[in-house]
Design a protein around this motif. Structure first.
Motif, PDB file in Angstrom:
ATOM      1  N   VAL A 114       0.874  -1.168   0.000  1.00 27.20           N
ATOM      2  CA  VAL A 114       0.000   0.000   0.000  1.00 27.20           C
ATOM      3  C   VAL A 114       0.919   1.229   0.000  1.00 27.20           C
ATOM      4  O   VAL A 114       1.757   1.371   0.897  1.00 27.20           O
ATOM      5  N   PRO A 115       0.804   2.101  -1.018  1.00 22.63           N
ATOM      6  CA  PRO A 115       1.689   3.264  -1.084  1.00 22.63           C
ATOM      7  C   PRO A 115       1.668   4.070   0.214  1.00 22.63           C
ATOM      8  O   PRO A 115       0.624   4.214   0.850  1.00 22.63           O
ATOM      9  N   GLU A 116       2.842   4.580   0.597  1.00 27.27           N
ATOM     10  CA  GLU A 116       2.940   5.394   1.798  1.00 27.27           C
ATOM     11  C   GLU A 116       1.976   6.572   1.694  1.00 27.27           C
ATOM     12  O   GLU A 116       1.816   7.167   0.629  1.00 27.27           O
ATOM     13  N   GLY A 117       1.311   6.861   2.804  1.00 31.23           N
ATOM     14  CA  GLY A 117       0.349   7.952   2.825  1.00 31.23           C
ATOM     15  C   GLY A 117      -1.059   7.511   2.484  1.00 31.23           C
ATOM     16  O   GLY A 117      -2.004   8.274   2.623  1.00 31.23           O
ATOM     17  N   MET A 118      -1.204   6.293   2.000  1.00 27.98           N
ATOM     18  CA  MET A 118      -2.528   5.748   1.696  1.00 27.98           C
ATOM     19  C   MET A 118      -2.812   4.628   2.685  1.00 27.98           C
ATOM     20  O   MET A 118      -1.904   4.020   3.225  1.00 27.98           O
ATOM     21  N   SER A 119      -4.073   4.362   2.914  1.00 26.19           N
ATOM     22  CA  SER A 119      -4.421   3.228   3.757  1.00 26.19           C
ATOM     23  C   SER A 119      -5.479   2.409   3.044  1.00 26.19           C
ATOM     24  O   SER A 119      -6.264   2.950   2.262  1.00 26.19           O
TER      25      SER A 119
END
Length: 92
Positions: free
Chosen positions: A79-84
């Protein structure tokens, strides 16, 4: 039965058979052509890793994406950093 009655009956049967098939096709197209779940690159990036591990992978445009491995849809995916991921653990 005359020929016209046979044609009407055959047409009615064909229509009754095709309606469910058309309905299934319509339901499948409502997602807007978007795939469900994490993209393959996100799953591959977490192979051999554990939930919480930091990883990097190439995005769709060739950019480097920094991500964290998290469980989504009962599989580990980046999961890309900053996204959940969504609350229920499934992509929409």
């Amino acid at each position: 039965m005359n020929r016209q009655s046979i044609l009407k009956t055959a047409s009615l049967i064909a229509l009754l058979v095709l309606i469910p098939i058309i309905g299934c096709t319509e339901t499948g197209s409502r997602s807007g052509g978007r795939r469900q779940g994490p993209p393959p690159e996100a799953i591959t990036a977490c192979e051999g890793h554990q939930a919480g591990d930091s990883v990097e992978f190439s995005g769709r445009r060739g950019e480097t994406v920094k991500a964290i491995c998290q469980e989504i849809d009962n599989q580990l995916a980046a999961v890309p950093e900053g996204m959940s991921p969504p609350e229920d653990g499934k992509r929409q």
